[in-house]
Enzyme design. Structure first.
Site, PDB file in Angstrom:
ATOM      1  N   GLU A 155     -20.957  12.105  39.000  1.00 23.61           N
ATOM      2  CA  GLU A 155     -19.519  11.860  39.196  1.00 23.61           C
ATOM      3  C   GLU A 155     -18.787  11.416  37.938  1.00 23.61           C
ATOM      4  O   GLU A 155     -18.283  10.276  37.876  1.00 23.61           O
ATOM      5  CB  GLU A 155     -19.301  10.807  40.294  1.00 23.61           C
ATOM      6  CG  GLU A 155     -19.820  11.197  41.650  1.00 23.61           C
ATOM      7  CD  GLU A 155     -19.340  10.275  42.772  1.00 23.61           C
ATOM      8  OE1 GLU A 155     -18.570   9.329  42.497  1.00 23.61           O
ATOM      9  OE2 GLU A 155     -19.713  10.505  43.932  1.00 23.61           O
ATOM     10  N   GLU A 363     -25.192  13.731  47.411  1.00 20.86           N
ATOM     11  CA  GLU A 363     -24.860  12.507  48.149  1.00 20.86           C
ATOM     12  C   GLU A 363     -23.995  12.873  49.342  1.00 20.86           C
ATOM     13  O   GLU A 363     -23.012  13.603  49.208  1.00 20.86           O
ATOM     14  CB  GLU A 363     -24.048  11.509  47.296  1.00 20.86           C
ATOM     15  CG  GLU A 363     -24.830  10.808  46.224  1.00 20.86           C
ATOM     16  CD  GLU A 363     -23.978   9.810  45.430  1.00 20.86           C
ATOM     17  OE1 GLU A 363     -22.949   9.322  45.963  1.00 20.86           O
ATOM     18  OE2 GLU A 363     -24.337   9.530  44.288  1.00 20.86           O
TER      19      GLU A 363
HETATM   20  C1  FCB Z   1     -20.472   7.609  45.109  1.00 24.17           C
HETATM   21  C2  FCB Z   1     -21.432   7.039  44.084  1.00 24.17           C
HETATM   22  C3  FCB Z   1     -22.572   6.262  44.668  1.00 24.17           C
HETATM   23  C4  FCB Z   1     -22.149   5.454  45.874  1.00 24.17           C
HETATM   24  C5  FCB Z   1     -21.351   6.281  46.836  1.00 24.17           C
HETATM   25  C6  FCB Z   1     -20.915   5.556  48.081  1.00 24.17           C
HETATM   26  O1  FCB Z   1     -19.230   7.782  44.508  1.00 24.17           O
HETATM   27  O2  FCB Z   1     -21.954   8.069  43.278  1.00 24.17           O
HETATM   28  O3  FCB Z   1     -23.128   5.483  43.651  1.00 24.17           O
HETATM   29  O4  FCB Z   1     -21.484   4.314  45.472  1.00 24.17           O
HETATM   30  O5  FCB Z   1     -20.231   6.799  46.210  1.00 24.17           O
END
Ligand code: FCB
Length: 470
Positions: A155, A363
């Protein structure tokens, strides 16, 4: 590929052990006053000491892969000095432990923990940081064996915009022009990392992870459609265009020219480096957003939306947008709206507009107000519902022809959720922060079924199984 994700600063603790030096998150959590309850990552889940127990949890979970990140300040505590053997040893033990359990290690080189000494000389607003990243990348590529897929960045949007433009994350700067220049330097660092990997480990795959958004216009009026396109430029096109087309979107370059240095930091040849071909793209997805033009609060209410103070609203709204919410739509404990159809839409867009390389959901997950029941069980039916809906969306995307190869739950463990400290629990394993004890939640049991059968359990039955029998 089924997996779970974590990140170094969020779980490791042991911040001053074995030669590690402070990162921007140590400084920010200790001194900015901007982390809820004054929480820090000093101890976190104590994973640095308890990693073997966590590896056993992964084995029990039945996942084929584990995504984690490497802490730069453990590997190059002095940045320009020699690599720190003790720091490397920790990750060697972790990787060996994964192989012993037949789990594929998926390391990310950078999940936001920039060495503080680099921030002291400008951090990501300094072009030189990209070259220091390339040195660090070369060290881990050379010294950590047994990796078939490397990820450069997690990110970069969050690093650049929450860190440098809006000040919600470390290093806490509030400067739109700095956000733009950090964007470019992070992308440049990614490209240099890809080039290093091609040279050092040509047989290995390399990619990066982006948090891409599905942004929907609140109305069909042009002013809202335009505002949504600007928000899309900042969150999606500013990353995808240079990576896959070798150009920055013109509207964004123009918009940020009013905020020096903006994209004036781009030098000849940079875009060729940034667009170096990659082997896969990681996508982090949590929920969609609805956007309207700045000052359109009243129209938004008339169109039936909720307009609240947005915790993420930047101090200077260079995008000239407002975020609105659809009343009645379920939300997570982060206050993020839940709508899994957006994930399918996003994956199809990437496939149609940008690339056919393999995609991984690196994620996806949700925070809810979990608690330990009187019988010691942590029941999290809302998380099971969220994950089921998003996996159904993934199935839909595959049916639409998307080259989706894997899915990683955020997160294996409850952990340090950045500005929210320990107040938000994303784990499928509960952490008792006083004792370090791990308790697999109902969603952990549910995911065991998914990894074992490659099928989604029936949602009603899965939810019913979480009900208290007493
Ligand atoms: C993302 C991050 C991760 C976590 C999630 C909830 O943006 O990459 O580290 O904090 O959100």
């Amino acid at each position: 590929m089924w997996g779970t994700s974590t990140a170094a600063y969020q779980i490791e603790g042991a911040v001053a052990e074995d030669g590690r030096t402070p990162s921007i998150w140590d400084t920010f959590s200790h001194h900015s006053g901007r982390v809820l309850n004054g929480d820090t990552g000093d101890i976190a889940c104590d994973h640095y000491h308890r990693y073997a127990e966590d590896l056993d949890l992964l084995a029990d979970l039945g996942v084929s892969a584990y995504r984690f990140s490497i802490a730069w300040p453990r590997i190059h505590p002095d940045v320009t000095g020699p690599a720190n053997e003790k720091g490397l040893d920790f990750y060697k033990r972790l990787i060996a432990g994964l192989h012993e359990r037949n789990i594929i290690p998926l390391p990310t080189m950078y999940h936001w923990d920039l060495p503080q000494s680099l921030e002291d000389v400008g951090g990501w607003t300094n072009r030189d940081t990209a070259y220091r990243f390339a040195d660090y990348a070369a060290t881990v590529l050379e010294r950590l064996d047994g990796i078939s897929k490397w990820t450069t960045f997690n990110e970069p949007w969050t690093s650049a915009w929450l860190g440098y433009a809006y000040g919600h994350h470390a290093p806490g700067r509030e400067d739109i022009g700095a956000g733009a220049s950090a964007t470019h330097h992070l992308l440049l660092a990614h490209g240099l990392g890809v080039q290093a990997a091609r040279k050092i480990v040509p047989e290995v795959e390399i990619g990066l992870t982006l948090n891409l958004g599905v942004l929907r216009s609140g109305t069909q009026e042009q002013v809202d459609i335009d505002a949504t396109w600007r928000a899309d430029g900042n969150q999606n096109r500013i990353w995808l265009d240079p990576l896959f087309k070798g150009t920055y979107p013109e509207d964004m370059v123009e918009l940020y020219s009013a905020f020096p240095p903006g994209f004036s930091v781009v030098q000849p040849g940079d875009l060729e480096i940034i667009s170096s071909p990659i082997d896969f793209l990681g996508v982090n997805f949590y929920g969609p957003g609805t956007v309207m033009g700045e000052g359109r609060e009243q129209e938004a209410r008339m169109a039936g939306f909720n307009v609240g103070p947005r915790p993420e609203a930047p101090p200077v709204n260079s995008l000239r947008t407002i975020g609105v919410e659809t009343p009645g739509r379920p939300k997570t404990a982060m206050d993020w709206e839940i709508d899994a159809t957006a994930l399918r839409e996003l994956l199809v867009r990437i496939d149609q507009e940008y690339t056919k390389i393999p995609l991984y959901i690196t994620e996806n997950g949700a925070a809810f107000d979990d608690y330990v029941g009187t019988d010691g069980v942590v029941r999290d039916p809302d998380r099971i519902r969220y994950l089921t809906e998003h996996l159904e969306a993934c199935r839909g995307a595959i049916d639409d022809g998307v080259n989706l190869k894997g899915y990683f739950i955020w997160s294996l463990l409850d952990n340090f959720e950045w500005g929210f400290g320990y107040s938000r629990r994303f784990g499928i394993v509960w952490i008792d922060y006083d004792t370090g004890r791990r308790i697999p939640k109902s969603s952990f049991r549910w995911y065991q079924g998914v990894t074992a059968t490659n099928e989604l359990p029936n949602l009603d039955e899965a939810m019913a199984a979480t009900r208290h029998k007493g």
